[in-house]
Every structure is written in structure tokens, then in C-alpha cells.
Design a protein around this motif. Structure first.
Motif, PDB file in Angstrom:
ATOM      1  N   ALA A 160      36.054  23.611  48.274  1.00  0.00           N
ATOM      2  CA  ALA A 160      37.375  23.823  47.677  1.00  0.00           C
ATOM      3  C   ALA A 160      37.508  23.032  46.376  1.00  0.00           C
ATOM      4  O   ALA A 160      38.008  23.544  45.358  1.00  0.00           O
ATOM      5  CB  ALA A 160      38.465  23.424  48.663  1.00  0.00           C
ATOM      6  N   ILE A 161      37.043  21.790  46.392  1.00  0.00           N
ATOM      7  CA  ILE A 161      37.097  20.962  45.184  1.00  0.00           C
ATOM      8  C   ILE A 161      36.191  21.539  44.098  1.00  0.00           C
ATOM      9  O   ILE A 161      36.570  21.643  42.922  1.00  0.00           O
ATOM     10  CB  ILE A 161      36.691  19.513  45.519  1.00  0.00           C
ATOM     11  N   TYR A 162      34.990  21.916  44.497  1.00  0.00           N
ATOM     12  CA  TYR A 162      34.038  22.491  43.537  1.00  0.00           C
ATOM     13  C   TYR A 162      34.567  23.778  42.926  1.00  0.00           C
ATOM     14  O   TYR A 162      34.439  24.009  41.711  1.00  0.00           O
ATOM     15  CB  TYR A 162      32.709  22.758  44.245  1.00  0.00           C
ATOM     16  N   ASP A 163      35.192  24.613  43.738  1.00  0.00           N
ATOM     17  CA  ASP A 163      35.735  25.875  43.245  1.00  0.00           C
ATOM     18  C   ASP A 163      36.823  25.622  42.216  1.00  0.00           C
ATOM     19  O   ASP A 163      36.881  26.285  41.171  1.00  0.00           O
ATOM     20  CB  ASP A 163      36.262  26.694  44.414  1.00  0.00           C
ATOM     21  N   ALA A 164      37.693  24.653  42.496  1.00  0.00           N
ATOM     22  CA  ALA A 164      38.769  24.334  41.560  1.00  0.00           C
ATOM     23  C   ALA A 164      38.205  23.830  40.231  1.00  0.00           C
ATOM     24  O   ALA A 164      38.645  24.249  39.156  1.00  0.00           O
ATOM     25  CB  ALA A 164      39.700  23.294  42.178  1.00  0.00           C
ATOM     26  N   ILE A 165      37.223  22.946  40.298  1.00  0.00           N
ATOM     27  CA  ILE A 165      36.627  22.407  39.073  1.00  0.00           C
ATOM     28  C   ILE A 165      35.923  23.504  38.280  1.00  0.00           C
ATOM     29  O   ILE A 165      36.060  23.595  37.050  1.00  0.00           O
ATOM     30  CB  ILE A 165      35.633  21.274  39.414  1.00  0.00           C
ATOM     31  N   SER A 166      35.183  24.372  38.985  1.00  0.00           N
ATOM     32  CA  SER A 166      34.389  25.386  38.302  1.00  0.00           C
ATOM     33  C   SER A 166      35.236  26.505  37.720  1.00  0.00           C
ATOM     34  O   SER A 166      34.785  27.234  36.826  1.00  0.00           O
ATOM     35  CB  SER A 166      33.345  25.966  39.259  1.00  0.00           C
ATOM     36  N   VAL A 167      36.463  26.649  38.193  1.00  0.00           N
ATOM     37  CA  VAL A 167      37.352  27.674  37.656  1.00  0.00           C
ATOM     38  C   VAL A 167      38.290  27.097  36.601  1.00  0.00           C
ATOM     39  O   VAL A 167      38.453  27.667  35.515  1.00  0.00           O
ATOM     40  CB  VAL A 167      38.166  28.342  38.786  1.00  0.00           C
ATOM     41  N   GLY A 224      34.358  32.180  45.627  1.00  0.00           N
ATOM     42  CA  GLY A 224      35.751  31.949  45.896  1.00  0.00           C
ATOM     43  C   GLY A 224      36.735  32.097  44.786  1.00  0.00           C
ATOM     44  O   GLY A 224      37.829  31.582  44.886  1.00  0.00           O
ATOM     45  N   CYS A 225      36.459  32.719  43.684  1.00  0.00           N
ATOM     46  CA  CYS A 225      37.465  32.916  42.655  1.00  0.00           C
ATOM     47  C   CYS A 225      38.083  34.293  42.818  1.00  0.00           C
ATOM     48  O   CYS A 225      37.390  35.287  42.760  1.00  0.00           O
ATOM     49  CB  CYS A 225      36.833  32.773  41.271  1.00  0.00           C
ATOM     50  N   SER A 226      39.391  34.346  43.038  1.00  0.00           N
ATOM     51  CA  SER A 226      40.036  35.600  43.386  1.00  0.00           C
ATOM     52  C   SER A 226      40.355  36.412  42.154  1.00  0.00           C
ATOM     53  O   SER A 226      40.450  35.896  41.062  1.00  0.00           O
ATOM     54  CB  SER A 226      41.330  35.309  44.128  1.00  0.00           C
ATOM     55  N   SER A 227      40.580  37.707  42.366  1.00  0.00           N
ATOM     56  CA  SER A 227      40.771  38.543  41.194  1.00  0.00           C
ATOM     57  C   SER A 227      41.643  39.743  41.443  1.00  0.00           C
ATOM     58  O   SER A 227      41.915  40.124  42.554  1.00  0.00           O
ATOM     59  CB  SER A 227      39.428  39.045  40.690  1.00  0.00           C
ATOM     60  N   HIS A 228      42.042  40.333  40.326  1.00  0.00           N
ATOM     61  CA  HIS A 228      42.639  41.654  40.361  1.00  0.00           C
ATOM     62  C   HIS A 228      42.334  42.283  39.022  1.00  0.00           C
ATOM     63  O   HIS A 228      42.247  41.619  38.014  1.00  0.00           O
ATOM     64  CB  HIS A 228      44.138  41.588  40.604  1.00  0.00           C
ATOM     65  N   ALA A 229      42.198  43.598  39.001  1.00  0.00           N
ATOM     66  CA  ALA A 229      41.810  44.233  37.753  1.00  0.00           C
ATOM     67  C   ALA A 229      42.145  45.694  37.752  1.00  0.00           C
ATOM     68  O   ALA A 229      42.203  46.340  38.781  1.00  0.00           O
ATOM     69  CB  ALA A 229      40.314  44.060  37.523  1.00  0.00           C
ATOM     70  N   GLY A 230      42.319  46.243  36.591  1.00  0.00           N
ATOM     71  CA  GLY A 230      42.517  47.667  36.418  1.00  0.00           C
ATOM     72  C   GLY A 230      41.524  48.188  35.409  1.00  0.00           C
ATOM     73  O   GLY A 230      41.094  47.469  34.535  1.00  0.00           O
ATOM     74  N   ARG A 319      47.231  35.547  36.447  1.00  0.00           N
ATOM     75  CA  ARG A 319      46.537  34.338  36.016  1.00  0.00           C
ATOM     76  C   ARG A 319      45.346  34.097  36.922  1.00  0.00           C
ATOM     77  O   ARG A 319      45.406  34.382  38.121  1.00  0.00           O
ATOM     78  CB  ARG A 319      47.481  33.122  36.072  1.00  0.00           C
ATOM     79  N   PRO A 320      44.245  33.531  36.378  1.00  0.00           N
ATOM     80  CA  PRO A 320      43.075  33.249  37.214  1.00  0.00           C
ATOM     81  C   PRO A 320      43.330  32.079  38.144  1.00  0.00           C
ATOM     82  O   PRO A 320      43.946  31.088  37.754  1.00  0.00           O
ATOM     83  CB  PRO A 320      41.982  32.927  36.188  1.00  0.00           C
ATOM     84  N   HIS A 321      42.867  32.195  39.368  1.00  0.00           N
ATOM     85  CA  HIS A 321      43.037  31.126  40.346  1.00  0.00           C
ATOM     86  C   HIS A 321      41.793  30.991  41.196  1.00  0.00           C
ATOM     87  O   HIS A 321      41.164  31.995  41.566  1.00  0.00           O
ATOM     88  CB  HIS A 321      44.242  31.393  41.254  1.00  0.00           C
ATOM     89  N   ALA A 322      41.436  29.762  41.502  1.00  0.00           N
ATOM     90  CA  ALA A 322      40.366  29.511  42.459  1.00  0.00           C
ATOM     91  C   ALA A 322      40.897  29.811  43.855  1.00  0.00           C
ATOM     92  O   ALA A 322      41.994  29.386  44.221  1.00  0.00           O
ATOM     93  CB  ALA A 322      39.903  28.058  42.363  1.00  0.00           C
ATOM     94  N   GLY A 323      40.124  30.550  44.639  1.00  0.00           N
ATOM     95  CA  GLY A 323      40.599  30.956  45.956  1.00  0.00           C
ATOM     96  C   GLY A 323      40.439  29.911  47.038  1.00  0.00           C
ATOM     97  O   GLY A 323      41.291  29.770  47.915  1.00  0.00           O
ATOM     98  N   LEU A 324      39.341  29.160  47.005  1.00  0.00           N
ATOM     99  CA  LEU A 324      39.024  28.297  48.136  1.00  0.00           C
ATOM    100  C   LEU A 324      39.991  27.139  48.370  1.00  0.00           C
ATOM    101  O   LEU A 324      40.171  26.739  49.522  1.00  0.00           O
ATOM    102  CB  LEU A 324      37.590  27.768  47.995  1.00  0.00           C
ATOM    103  N   PRO A 325      40.606  26.542  47.340  1.00  0.00           N
ATOM    104  CA  PRO A 325      41.587  25.489  47.654  1.00  0.00           C
ATOM    105  C   PRO A 325      42.679  25.968  48.602  1.00  0.00           C
ATOM    106  O   PRO A 325      43.024  25.275  49.566  1.00  0.00           O
ATOM    107  CB  PRO A 325      42.135  25.108  46.278  1.00  0.00           C
ATOM    108  N   LEU A 326      43.226  27.149  48.349  1.00  0.00           N
ATOM    109  CA  LEU A 326      44.272  27.672  49.223  1.00  0.00           C
ATOM    110  C   LEU A 326      43.709  28.163  50.551  1.00  0.00           C
ATOM    111  O   LEU A 326      44.267  27.873  51.624  1.00  0.00           O
ATOM    112  CB  LEU A 326      45.005  28.814  48.527  1.00  0.00           C
TER     113      LEU A 326
END
Length: 352
Positions: A160-167, A224-230, A319-326
Motif C-alpha cells: 500500500a505504501i509502495y503503491d502510493a509512492i509510485s503513483v 494497484g493503480c485504479s483507472s477509468h477511461a473512454g 483524478r489518478p489514485h493509487a488503489g492499494l492504500p484504500l
């Protein structure tokens, strides 16, 4: 069906895919135990988490290097190979050994090879998603029975920490996400919001993953980085140029997108704790046909889903968000509440 209803339906489908990974992993715990698929000799050793984290760092570096030197085919070949292996592990447990070659379940082997062939020939969104659930359930079950409670909690916390830092800081996960999405391999779950959506026809995601601007589409990756796209998303205006009118337009565009993307790792990693709790704890056992389940494991599942709903609400704002912290935070919190409800002490719940 209006835009908001379509997006809500896609969020519901995302929850179902997560549940598929979670329940599938719980269904595989006992078969994997009987088949002696535990990956380590001492699952209670907390250094197992550090070893796995180191492997993730090496794998991330390898993937970034392949993108830099235009060797993406190595990643695609590796992921498809892993998909066949995990499909083989899972299908061996469920496909009756009607036809065997030596000790090999021939039907399960052919089905696993069929998974690989489908990914090579026709990686449409439903092929990606079905393979992702199959892979995710197998991987989560394997790690769940191989990581004791303390190692599992440590793993989720570190990732979770790594995901937040990397995003949010280094942003290298955004680069990785952009690359792997274009390869059309099962490291992301693809959730269409329109019946006509085609992942194959969508082409490159370069127009979607515009990380230079604020308010852009968030990214997706295997860790773990979440997304949405069109398909036709335009990069949003910068923060200095944004106005209430443009914010309204961005909100409308978010509801008009053709697909949502979320990393397969977002489903797998928190599920490791649920599988570990179901495997290593006897307290609070629940009688559910076909799966190993107890109250702490149920708490981890519900906590993950709660984190997922918060995450989807955030990323739908553009907005981009790291998924694993949540997601990992929800899994750990739900697990601890379930452990306390099962009359376990905090020390026992933490595997101390």
C-alpha cells in the motif's frame, strides 16, 4: 440507459469481478492445501513478505526496461505463460480427470492451453476479465496459504505504501500502466459501460492516460493503480485554466466514458489476507458450501469491497489514485474487526 446508470452498472460489475476473485480464492484453499501447493516451508516467517516485495521491485524494473527498449513482447509472452500456469493449477482442481495422460489431467491441460490461445488470438474484454478472475483466484489462494497472518498483513501494508509512492511521487506506475494496457493482457480488469464497447477496437490508450494534466483519467496497472477511461477522452484542462464550467464538462465526460479499468492486483493483493485468515484461523468459522470462510476472512472481504466503492467514487471524479492504500486498508481494517468479533485478541489477529 442514461450515463449515470451505465457507470453505476459498471461499478456493480467491478464489485462482482472482485467477489469472483475473492470467493474463487476461498474455494481453492482446501484443494490447494490437499495438493501441497504451499509455496514456502515456513509461512509464518515475516521475511517472506520482504522477499516477495523484492520480487515485485525486480519485475517492475524489468517491465519498465522492456518498454524503454521496445521489447514489450517479452512481457506479453511472460504474462500469457503465467496465465496458462495459473489456469492449469485452478482447472486441475475442478475439471474431473476423465482423460489422463500419465498423471496429467488432459482435459484440464487442454483447457489451460485454450486460455493462453484465447489471450493470443482474441483478447477481447470478456476474455481478459474471465482470465483475470481465474488467475486472480489462483494467485490469491496460493499466496494466502503461503503467507501467515503477520506476513500477509506486512505484505499488504508495504505494498500500500509502495503503491502510493509510485503513483503520487515517482509516478513510474503511471508509465507502467500505460504500457501494459496497450498489450491487452490480463493485468487489468476491463469493465465496459456500453454494450458496443470493444477492447480490441479501442486501440492505444495513449489518448486516455494523459498524466501531464490535472483532472485526467486515472491509470491502471497490475499492482494497484485504479483507472477509468473512454475511447475518445480528451485531456482535461490544467488547474490554472480550469473554471466551474470546465469542471462541469469534465464531470459529464466522466459519465460518458466507454470503459472502466482497474488493476488485477487491486483484487488479488487484499484477497491474500482473506485467504490467509480463512486458512490459518479456526475462530468464527462459517458453514458455507464450497468455500473456506470465517468471520475474520468475511471482514477482510467486506472491508475490501468498502475500500473499492470509495476508490471508484474517487476515480470517477477524473483524478489518478493509487488503489492499494484504500483496498488494503479496508481489508486489514475489516479483518481486524472480524477477528475481534470472533473473540480473538489483537496479538493473535496480528499473528504475534
Amino acid at each position: 440507459m442514461n450515463d449515470r446508470t451505465r457507470v453505476l452498472a459498471a461499478v456493480g460489475m467491478t464489485v462482482l469481478l472482485f467477489l469472483g476473485v475473492q470467493l474463487g480464492a476461498l474455494a481453492l484453499i482446501e484443494p490447494f492445501h490437499d495438493s501441497e501447493r504451499q509455496a514456502v516451508d515456513d509461512p509464518e516467517n515475516p521475511t517472506n513478505s520482504l522477499v516477495y516485495f523484492a520480487i515485485i521491485l525486480v519485475a517492475t524494473g524489468f517491465m519498465l526496461a522492456t518498454f524503454r527498449y521496445d521489447l514489450e513482447w517479452l512481457i506479453r509472452a511472460t504474462i500469457i505463460g503465467v496465465s496458462v500456469m495459473l489456469a492449469w493449477f485452478v482447472l486441475t482442481e475442478f475439471v474431473p480427470p476423465v482423460v489422463t495422460v500419465g498423471s496429467t489431467n488432459a482435459l484440464a491441460a487442454l483447457a489451460a492451453l485454450g486460455v493462453g490461445a484465447a489471450l493470443l488470438v482474441y483478447p477481447e474484454w470478456y476474455v481478459i476479465d474471465l482470465t483475470g478472475v481465474l488467475m486472480g483466484a489462483g494467485a490469491a489462494a496460493l499466496f494466502g496459504i503461503s503467507f501467515g497472518l503477520l506476513p500477509a498483513i506486512l505484505l499488504l501494508s508495504v505494498l500500500a505504501i509502495y503503491d502510493a509512492i509510485s503513483v503520487y511521487r515517482t509516478e513510474h506506475m503511471l508509465d507502467l500502466a500505460e504500457g501494459v494496457m496497450d498489450l491487452k493482457i490480463p493485468v487489468v480488469l476491463v469493465i465496459p459501460t456500453t454494450l458496443s464497447y470493444s477492447y480490441l477496437a479501442a486501440g492505444s490508450t495513449d489518448d486516455v492516460l494523459e498524466e501531464e494534466t490535472d483532472g485526467d483519467s486515472s491509470t491502471a496497472d497490475e499492482s494497484g493503480c485504479s483507472s477509468h477511461a473512454g475511447e475518445g477522452d480528451e485531456p482535461a484542462e490544467s488547474a490554472d485554466e480550469s473554471r466551474p464550467e470546465s469542471a462541469d464538462r469534465d464531470d459529464a465526460a466522466d459519465l460518458e466514458r466507454d470503459a472502466l479499468f482497474i488493476g488485477l492486483g487491486d483484487a488479488v493483493i487484499p484477497t491474500i489476507l482473506a485467504a490467509s485468515a480463512a486458512y490459518f484461523l479456526d475462530a468464527g468459522a462459517l458453514e458455507v458450501p464450497g468455500i473456506a470462510l470465517n468471520v475474520p476472512a468475511l471482514g477482510a472481504i467486506l472491508g475490501t469491497i468498502a475500500g473499492l466503492l470509495v476508490l471508484m467514487h474517487m476515480v470517477l471524479k477524473g483524478r489518478p489514485h493509487a488503489g492499494l492504500p484504500l483496498l488494503n486498508g479496508g481489508a486489514i481494517g475489516g479483518y481486524l474487526l472480524g477477528a475481534l468479533a470472533s473473540s480473538l485478541s489483537i496479538a493473535t489477529a496480528l499473528g504475534l
